[in-house]
Motif scaffolding. Sequence first.
Motif, PDB file in Angstrom:
ATOM      1  N   LYS A 190      48.998  55.825  89.056  1.00 46.92           N
ATOM      2  CA  LYS A 190      48.847  55.130  87.720  1.00 46.92           C
ATOM      3  C   LYS A 190      50.059  55.055  86.699  1.00 46.92           C
ATOM      4  O   LYS A 190      50.266  53.959  86.143  1.00 46.92           O
ATOM      5  N   ALA A 191      50.540  56.252  86.705  1.00 47.25           N
ATOM      6  CA  ALA A 191      51.732  56.126  85.969  1.00 47.25           C
ATOM      7  C   ALA A 191      52.838  55.588  86.443  1.00 47.25           C
ATOM      8  O   ALA A 191      53.639  54.503  85.318  1.00 47.25           O
ATOM      9  N   LEU A 192      52.963  55.119  87.611  1.00 46.59           N
ATOM     10  CA  LEU A 192      54.146  54.099  88.290  1.00 46.59           C
ATOM     11  C   LEU A 192      53.611  52.778  88.111  1.00 46.59           C
ATOM     12  O   LEU A 192      54.522  51.857  87.916  1.00 46.59           O
ATOM     13  N   GLU A 193      52.519  52.488  88.124  1.00 51.47           N
ATOM     14  CA  GLU A 193      51.907  51.263  87.780  1.00 51.47           C
ATOM     15  C   GLU A 193      52.149  50.813  86.514  1.00 51.47           C
ATOM     16  O   GLU A 193      52.298  49.476  86.250  1.00 51.47           O
ATOM     17  N   ARG A 194      51.714  51.545  85.551  1.00 50.74           N
ATOM     18  CA  ARG A 194      51.591  51.370  84.056  1.00 50.74           C
ATOM     19  C   ARG A 194      52.847  51.576  83.325  1.00 50.74           C
ATOM     20  O   ARG A 194      53.187  50.901  82.347  1.00 50.74           O
ATOM     21  N   TYR A 195      53.631  52.670  83.609  1.00 49.48           N
ATOM     22  CA  TYR A 195      54.492  53.268  82.783  1.00 49.48           C
ATOM     23  C   TYR A 195      55.769  53.479  83.813  1.00 49.48           C
ATOM     24  O   TYR A 195      56.334  54.693  83.810  1.00 49.48           O
ATOM     25  N   ARG A 196      56.285  52.461  84.814  1.00 42.71           N
ATOM     26  CA  ARG A 196      57.136  52.801  85.613  1.00 42.71           C
ATOM     27  C   ARG A 196      58.419  53.275  85.239  1.00 42.71           C
ATOM     28  O   ARG A 196      59.048  54.283  85.458  1.00 42.71           O
ATOM     29  N   ALA A 197      59.139  52.726  84.172  1.00 42.09           N
ATOM     30  CA  ALA A 197      60.328  52.987  83.649  1.00 42.09           C
ATOM     31  C   ALA A 197      60.448  54.533  83.007  1.00 42.09           C
ATOM     32  O   ALA A 197      61.277  55.228  83.532  1.00 42.09           O
ATOM     33  N   GLN A 198      59.397  54.926  82.342  1.00 39.48           N
ATOM     34  CA  GLN A 198      59.270  56.324  81.558  1.00 39.48           C
ATOM     35  C   GLN A 198      59.159  57.103  82.859  1.00 39.48           C
ATOM     36  O   GLN A 198      59.765  58.436  82.732  1.00 39.48           O
ATOM     37  N   THR A 199      58.240  56.954  83.686  1.00 41.21           N
ATOM     38  CA  THR A 199      58.153  57.794  84.743  1.00 41.21           C
ATOM     39  C   THR A 199      59.274  58.067  85.542  1.00 41.21           C
ATOM     40  O   THR A 199      59.471  59.317  85.923  1.00 41.21           O
ATOM     41  N   ILE A 200      60.157  56.993  85.788  1.00 39.99           N
ATOM     42  CA  ILE A 200      61.413  57.170  86.482  1.00 39.99           C
ATOM     43  C   ILE A 200      62.439  57.813  85.656  1.00 39.99           C
ATOM     44  O   ILE A 200      63.147  58.707  86.416  1.00 39.99           O
ATOM     45  N   TYR A 201      62.574  57.686  84.674  1.00 40.02           N
ATOM     46  CA  TYR A 201      63.314  58.371  83.740  1.00 40.02           C
ATOM     47  C   TYR A 201      62.927  59.910  83.745  1.00 40.02           C
ATOM     48  O   TYR A 201      63.801  60.807  83.761  1.00 40.02           O
ATOM     49  N   LEU A 202      61.759  60.206  83.652  1.00 41.66           N
ATOM     50  CA  LEU A 202      61.103  61.689  83.794  1.00 41.66           C
ATOM     51  C   LEU A 202      61.530  62.203  85.106  1.00 41.66           C
ATOM     52  O   LEU A 202      62.183  63.262  85.153  1.00 41.66           O
ATOM     53  N   ILE A 203      61.372  61.421  86.149  1.00 37.81           N
ATOM     54  CA  ILE A 203      61.764  61.873  87.564  1.00 37.81           C
ATOM     55  C   ILE A 203      63.251  62.170  87.694  1.00 37.81           C
ATOM     56  O   ILE A 203      63.656  63.415  88.121  1.00 37.81           O
ATOM     57  N   ILE A 204      64.095  61.161  87.090  1.00 36.80           N
ATOM     58  CA  ILE A 204      65.566  61.601  87.220  1.00 36.80           C
ATOM     59  C   ILE A 204      65.997  62.843  86.425  1.00 36.80           C
ATOM     60  O   ILE A 204      66.753  63.593  86.615  1.00 36.80           O
ATOM     61  N   GLY A 205      65.063  63.013  85.152  1.00 36.04           N
ATOM     62  CA  GLY A 205      65.174  64.175  84.436  1.00 36.04           C
ATOM     63  C   GLY A 205      65.044  65.417  85.281  1.00 36.04           C
ATOM     64  O   GLY A 205      65.615  66.558  85.052  1.00 36.04           O
ATOM     65  N   LEU A 206      63.898  65.343  85.874  1.00 36.40           N
ATOM     66  CA  LEU A 206      63.399  66.713  86.654  1.00 36.40           C
ATOM     67  C   LEU A 206      64.634  66.938  87.978  1.00 36.40           C
ATOM     68  O   LEU A 206      64.706  68.148  88.102  1.00 36.40           O
ATOM     69  N   MET A 207      65.115  65.855  88.530  1.00 38.78           N
ATOM     70  CA  MET A 207      65.887  66.228  89.551  1.00 38.78           C
ATOM     71  C   MET A 207      67.461  66.561  88.958  1.00 38.78           C
ATOM     72  O   MET A 207      67.734  67.675  89.482  1.00 38.78           O
ATOM     73  N   ALA A 208      67.670  66.182  87.701  1.00 38.42           N
ATOM     74  CA  ALA A 208      68.844  66.814  87.139  1.00 38.42           C
ATOM     75  C   ALA A 208      68.686  68.296  86.651  1.00 38.42           C
ATOM     76  O   ALA A 208      69.420  69.231  87.011  1.00 38.42           O
ATOM     77  N   GLY A 209      67.493  68.535  86.041  1.00 35.39           N
ATOM     78  CA  GLY A 209      67.174  69.745  85.687  1.00 35.39           C
ATOM     79  C   GLY A 209      67.224  70.821  87.005  1.00 35.39           C
ATOM     80  O   GLY A 209      67.352  72.139  86.782  1.00 35.39           O
ATOM     81  N   SER A 210      66.652  70.386  88.321  1.00 29.62           N
ATOM     82  CA  SER A 210      66.621  71.238  89.294  1.00 29.62           C
ATOM     83  C   SER A 210      68.061  71.835  89.735  1.00 29.62           C
ATOM     84  O   SER A 210      68.020  72.662  90.608  1.00 29.62           O
ATOM     85  N   ILE A 211      69.088  71.310  89.453  1.00 35.01           N
ATOM     86  CA  ILE A 211      70.396  71.694  89.577  1.00 35.01           C
ATOM     87  C   ILE A 211      70.456  73.105  88.857  1.00 35.01           C
ATOM     88  O   ILE A 211      70.888  74.152  89.683  1.00 35.01           O
ATOM     89  N   TYR A 212      70.296  73.296  88.029  1.00 36.21           N
ATOM     90  CA  TYR A 212      70.030  74.639  87.152  1.00 36.21           C
ATOM     91  C   TYR A 212      69.052  75.649  87.887  1.00 36.21           C
ATOM     92  O   TYR A 212      69.481  76.702  88.172  1.00 36.21           O
TER      93      TYR A 212
END
Length: 291
Positions: A224-246
């Motif tokens: 549902k998040a990808l269907e209705r709020y795709r941009a926000q969800t992708i930004y959140l995903i990129i943030g999760l990926m960046a944070g996982s470096i730490y």
Amino acid sequence: MYVIQFIRGFCMALADSVPGVSGGTIAFLLGFYDQFIGSIDDLLRGRLEQKKEALLFLVKLGVGWVCGMVLAVLVLTRVFESNIYAISSLFIGFIIFAIPIVVKEEKEALLSKLGGILFLPVGVAVVCAITYFNPVSGGASMNLEHLDIRLGIYVFFAGMIAISAMVLPGISGSTLLLIMGLYLPVITAIKDILHFNLEAFPTVFIFGCGILVGVFSVVKLIRKALERYRAQTIYLIIGLMAGSIYAVIKGPETLDTPQPAMTFQTFRLLFFLIGGIVILGLQLMKNVREQ
């Protein structure tokens, strides 16, 4: 088509089995993430025809995933702790090279909702906070040989959290297990089962129940998040990926025998580049298939 699904599942399992990039990230990079999430949701809630189609897709994918996971479990416990800095450098290579590809693939969606960029630091903060406030000082304090109710509940919720992360294209569920001090104990328990040592069965069973509950809980939400709020969800995903470096940098501190967090001196450039080459190779495989 079966061979392609097998390779996809195999690659996802290798990613899921090690702290770094999740299997969801691999699905995202190879261009079948929406189909993957949709198939799981259809299998749980779809019409009969949708269930059949979803089951066929997931079985093909699952055979490759199981083969990849078994191979990884049998090998990983031998090399992970003794080569932590090289492997961590490899994971960082996965992450850093994957982020630009995700941005490129989702460029249109990201540009359509620039305000969604506020979710990016949220993703970074979530992972960094989980890592920083991790109460486990080393894997040795998390002994799963004698499960009690408290520890069983902890393992159950760890399974829920780990599988939720594994299906998200961001932080790896294995990274979260590493943070929680359960990565090596769970991998060892699964390895024991593969060697027909049934003493580890309670741990694997409880962890598996947590995984099932996590799948039922999170997949519908992600779709549902990808269907209705795709941009926000992708930004959140990129943030999760960046944070996982730490999280990966701090990972050595959670081993059975805790080691210092990664520094520039312990960083291995060669393995970092190998990680990048693997990610670029997966992207090339996707482009060739599309052509």
